[in-house]
Design a protein around this motif. Structure first.
Motif, PDB file in Angstrom:
ATOM      1  N   LEU A 163      -5.090  -5.103 -16.192  1.00 21.15           N
ATOM      2  CA  LEU A 163      -4.751  -4.756 -14.812  1.00 21.15           C
ATOM      3  C   LEU A 163      -3.310  -4.271 -14.688  1.00 21.15           C
ATOM      4  CD1 LEU A 163      -6.554  -7.617 -12.854  1.00 21.15           C
ATOM      5  CD2 LEU A 163      -7.132  -5.179 -12.852  1.00 21.15           C
ATOM      6  N   LEU A 164      -2.390  -4.971 -15.340  1.00 24.26           N
ATOM      7  CA  LEU A 164      -0.989  -4.558 -15.290  1.00 24.26           C
ATOM      8  C   LEU A 164      -0.794  -3.233 -16.009  1.00 24.26           C
ATOM      9  CD1 LEU A 164       1.931  -5.199 -14.502  1.00 24.26           C
ATOM     10  CD2 LEU A 164       2.132  -6.540 -16.610  1.00 24.26           C
ATOM     11  N   GLY A 165      -1.440  -3.083 -17.154  1.00 27.93           N
ATOM     12  CA  GLY A 165      -1.286  -1.856 -17.930  1.00 27.93           C
ATOM     13  C   GLY A 165      -1.873  -0.641 -17.243  1.00 27.93           C
ATOM     14  N   VAL A 166      -3.071  -0.770 -16.692  1.00 27.21           N
ATOM     15  CA  VAL A 166      -3.711   0.390 -16.076  1.00 27.21           C
ATOM     16  C   VAL A 166      -3.003   0.770 -14.773  1.00 27.21           C
ATOM     17  CG1 VAL A 166      -5.460  -0.770 -14.624  1.00 27.21           C
ATOM     18  CG2 VAL A 166      -5.989   1.422 -15.693  1.00 27.21           C
ATOM     19  N   THR A 167      -2.497  -0.219 -14.023  1.00 25.29           N
ATOM     20  CA  THR A 167      -1.754   0.090 -12.800  1.00 25.29           C
ATOM     21  C   THR A 167      -0.424   0.768 -13.121  1.00 25.29           C
ATOM     22  OG1 THR A 167      -2.732  -1.863 -11.758  1.00 25.29           O
ATOM     23  CG2 THR A 167      -0.848  -0.869 -10.657  1.00 25.29           C
ATOM     24  N   THR A 168       0.267   0.250 -14.132  1.00 24.17           N
ATOM     25  CA  THR A 168       1.530   0.861 -14.551  1.00 24.17           C
ATOM     26  C   THR A 168       1.309   2.290 -15.025  1.00 24.17           C
ATOM     27  OG1 THR A 168       2.429  -1.290 -15.200  1.00 24.17           O
ATOM     28  CG2 THR A 168       3.488   0.663 -16.136  1.00 24.17           C
ATOM     29  N   SER A 169       0.271   2.505 -15.831  1.00 24.27           N
ATOM     30  CA  SER A 169      -0.025   3.853 -16.333  1.00 24.27           C
ATOM     31  C   SER A 169      -0.350   4.803 -15.188  1.00 24.27           C
ATOM     32  CB  SER A 169      -1.194   3.793 -17.320  1.00 24.27           C
ATOM     33  OG  SER A 169      -0.860   3.040 -18.457  1.00 24.27           O
ATOM     34  N   ALA A 170      -1.100   4.312 -14.184  1.00 31.26           N
ATOM     35  CA  ALA A 170      -1.455   5.163 -13.054  1.00 31.26           C
ATOM     36  C   ALA A 170      -0.215   5.569 -12.264  1.00 31.26           C
ATOM     37  CB  ALA A 170      -2.455   4.431 -12.150  1.00 31.26           C
ATOM     38  N   VAL A 171       0.648   4.607 -11.993  1.00 33.47           N
ATOM     39  CA  VAL A 171       1.871   4.908 -11.229  1.00 33.47           C
ATOM     40  C   VAL A 171       2.766   5.869 -12.008  1.00 33.47           C
ATOM     41  CG1 VAL A 171       3.997   3.888 -10.322  1.00 33.47           C
ATOM     42  CG2 VAL A 171       1.807   2.756  -9.917  1.00 33.47           C
ATOM     43  N   LEU A 172       2.887   5.648 -13.325  1.00 31.20           N
ATOM     44  CA  LEU A 172       3.699   6.558 -14.139  1.00 31.20           C
ATOM     45  C   LEU A 172       3.069   7.955 -14.202  1.00 31.20           C
ATOM     46  CD1 LEU A 172       4.724   4.205 -17.097  1.00 31.20           C
ATOM     47  CD2 LEU A 172       6.177   5.042 -15.243  1.00 31.20           C
ATOM     48  N   GLY A 173       1.742   8.014 -14.150  1.00 32.71           N
ATOM     49  CA  GLY A 173       1.078   9.319 -14.116  1.00 32.71           C
ATOM     50  C   GLY A 173       1.409  10.086 -12.856  1.00 32.71           C
ATOM     51  N   ILE A 174       1.433   9.385 -11.715  1.00 31.43           N
ATOM     52  CA  ILE A 174       1.818  10.030 -10.453  1.00 31.43           C
ATOM     53  C   ILE A 174       3.257  10.525 -10.534  1.00 31.43           C
ATOM     54  CG2 ILE A 174       2.163   9.662  -7.986  1.00 31.43           C
ATOM     55  CD1 ILE A 174      -0.075   7.534  -8.130  1.00 31.43           C
ATOM     56  N   LEU A 176       4.955  11.284 -13.310  1.00 34.23           N
ATOM     57  CA  LEU A 176       5.073  12.360 -14.301  1.00 34.23           C
ATOM     58  C   LEU A 176       4.480  13.670 -13.800  1.00 34.23           C
ATOM     59  CD1 LEU A 176       6.045  12.888 -17.239  1.00 34.23           C
ATOM     60  CD2 LEU A 176       3.719  12.330 -18.002  1.00 34.23           C
ATOM     61  N   SER A 177       3.623  13.605 -12.794  1.00 35.14           N
ATOM     62  CA  SER A 177       2.983  14.829 -12.296  1.00 35.14           C
ATOM     63  C   SER A 177       3.987  15.817 -11.716  1.00 35.14           C
ATOM     64  CB  SER A 177       1.943  14.481 -11.231  1.00 35.14           C
ATOM     65  OG  SER A 177       2.563  13.980 -10.051  1.00 35.14           O
ATOM     66  N   VAL A 262       7.768  -0.962 -11.904  1.00 40.63           N
ATOM     67  CA  VAL A 262       8.802  -0.823 -10.868  1.00 40.63           C
ATOM     68  C   VAL A 262       9.476   0.548 -10.962  1.00 40.63           C
ATOM     69  CG1 VAL A 262      11.010  -1.713 -10.039  1.00 40.63           C
ATOM     70  CG2 VAL A 262       9.202  -3.308 -10.719  1.00 40.63           C
ATOM     71  N   VAL A 263       9.801   0.963 -12.199  1.00 42.41           N
ATOM     72  CA  VAL A 263      10.408   2.284 -12.390  1.00 42.41           C
ATOM     73  C   VAL A 263       9.492   3.380 -11.850  1.00 42.41           C
ATOM     74  CG1 VAL A 263      11.101   3.991 -14.122  1.00 42.41           C
ATOM     75  CG2 VAL A 263      11.834   1.620 -14.356  1.00 42.41           C
ATOM     76  N   GLY A 264       8.207   3.292 -12.164  1.00 38.23           N
ATOM     77  CA  GLY A 264       7.257   4.290 -11.691  1.00 38.23           C
ATOM     78  C   GLY A 264       7.164   4.326 -10.174  1.00 38.23           C
ATOM     79  N   LEU A 265       7.150   3.165  -9.543  1.00 36.07           N
ATOM     80  CA  LEU A 265       7.072   3.106  -8.078  1.00 36.07           C
ATOM     81  C   LEU A 265       8.313   3.730  -7.443  1.00 36.07           C
ATOM     82  CD1 LEU A 265       5.639  -0.502  -7.616  1.00 36.07           C
ATOM     83  CD2 LEU A 265       4.472   1.644  -7.066  1.00 36.07           C
ATOM     84  N   VAL A 266       9.489   3.455  -8.005  1.00 35.63           N
ATOM     85  CA  VAL A 266      10.724   4.020  -7.472  1.00 35.63           C
ATOM     86  C   VAL A 266      10.718   5.546  -7.610  1.00 35.63           C
ATOM     87  CG1 VAL A 266      13.226   4.160  -7.800  1.00 35.63           C
ATOM     88  CG2 VAL A 266      12.089   1.933  -7.864  1.00 35.63           C
ATOM     89  N   VAL A 267      10.316   6.040  -8.778  1.00 37.42           N
ATOM     90  CA  VAL A 267      10.280   7.491  -8.999  1.00 37.42           C
ATOM     91  C   VAL A 267       9.278   8.152  -8.057  1.00 37.42           C
ATOM     92  CG1 VAL A 267       9.747   9.317 -10.663  1.00 37.42           C
ATOM     93  CG2 VAL A 267      11.043   7.304 -11.387  1.00 37.42           C
ATOM     94  N   CYS A 268       8.107   7.529  -7.884  1.00 34.70           N
ATOM     95  CA  CYS A 268       7.115   8.076  -6.955  1.00 34.70           C
ATOM     96  C   CYS A 268       7.679   8.142  -5.534  1.00 34.70           C
ATOM     97  CB  CYS A 268       5.850   7.218  -6.964  1.00 34.70           C
ATOM     98  SG  CYS A 268       4.852   7.364  -8.455  1.00 34.70           S
ATOM     99  N   ARG A 269       8.347   7.079  -5.137  1.00 38.35           N
ATOM    100  CA  ARG A 269       8.904   7.037  -3.771  1.00 38.35           C
ATOM    101  C   ARG A 269       9.957   8.112  -3.565  1.00 38.35           C
ATOM    102  NH1 ARG A 269      10.175   7.662   0.463  1.00 38.35           N
ATOM    103  NH2 ARG A 269      10.649   6.246   2.181  1.00 38.35           N
TER     104      ARG A 269
END
Length: 279
Positions: A163-174, A176-177, A262-269
């Motif tokens: 769950l942690l891995g797939v959520t982190t990967s999804a956020v980082l994918g957003i 990286l897009s 957390v890094v992915g969420l900040v970058v997405c925001r």
């Protein structure tokens, strides 16, 4: 006395729209043959290749002296790679394409909240990632004869790492897009990144056999930690000594992967927009 009515936030509507988008996103995902092969079936194909090519080779023994097969050895890495492919690679390419072909621009003109869009994308990754993991486990157990864990503690570890891995990967994918300039260049930009990470993170090659400097590079990225968490679940304890520091270090897995979330969420925001500013 005058009462000031405070408007209620339409949180329920946002969630409902997001849940309805999950269904649409999953349908659209399985209609794309290239996405299904290169993200959904790719780990299974690689597991089959490695299990067949190295079927006569022993990768070590468990505490009872039984040999660990190639399929059992590579299963944790393929599960971790599946998280990266389903989340990071899939969403980075998909959203970059939607930005390029005008889909995001059209969505910007609708009442759809960005949060609902994110719920749809991340939900799709959770559904397809879970189906992919189930397919890998079924193939490993039924086709290749891998003995899966029986302890409840192991499956609990698998659940939170997944769950942690797939959520982190999804956020980082957003996040990286934003990197590809066009939808056509998205695969050329994203796929090499995911391939390099797989090779240096202990998915295809034993992590302990990599040069120390390359191990240090891999330590900075989440895939290495997700693969380590999966190895803690599916490999015997006799393999623990081969890990950095001689332990599974599940606390480190949790901290490192959570930090990337957390890094992915900040970058997405900070960076996500329906359309590019220069478009």
């Amino acid at each position: 006395m005058t009462t000031i009515a405070i408007p209620r936030l339409p949180a329920g509507r946002t969630v409902r729209l997001g849940l309805s988008r999950i269904v649409n996103e999953v349908r659209a995902y399985f209609r794309q043959g290239d996405s299904v092969f290169f993200t959904f079936l790719f780990p299974l194909v690689m597991l089959t290749i490695f299990a067949t090519a190295f079927s006569n080779q022993s990768f070590g023994t468990d505490a009872s002296g039984n040999e660990v097969s190639a399929a059992a050895y590579y299963l944790p890495g393929m599960l971790a790679a599946g998280l990266l492919l389903s989340g990071l690679q899939n969403l980075a390419v998909d959203i970059a394409t939607e930005r390029s072909d005008g889909t995001l621009k059209r969505l910007a003109g609708t009442p759809l909240p960005v949060v609902s869009y994110f719920i749809g994308k991340i939900g799709q990754v959770l559904v397809t990632g879970a189906a992919q993991a189930a397919l890998l486990l079924l193939a490993a157990g039924l086709v290749f004869g891998v003995s899966l864990p029986t302890a409840l503690e192991d499956w609990f570890t698998f659940a939170w790492v997944f769950l942690l891995g797939v959520t982190t990967s999804a956020v980082l994918g957003i996040a990286l897009s934003r990197l590809p300039r066009t939808g056509k260049s998205a695969t050329a930009v994203v796929i090499p990144i995911t391939l390099v990470l797989q090779f240096i993170s202990g998915v295809y090659l034993p992590f302990s056999q990599l040069p120390e400097w390359l191990q240090n590079v891999a330590n900075a990225f989440p895939l290495k930690w997700m693969a380590q968490g999966m190895r803690a679940v599916f490999l015997p304890d006799t393999f623990e000594s081969a890990e950095p520091g001689g332990e599974w270090n599940l606390i480190g897995v949790f901290i490192a992967t959570s930090a990337w979330l957390v890094v992915g969420l900040v970058v997405c925001r900070l960076t996500f927009r329906w359309i590019r500013k220069d478009s």
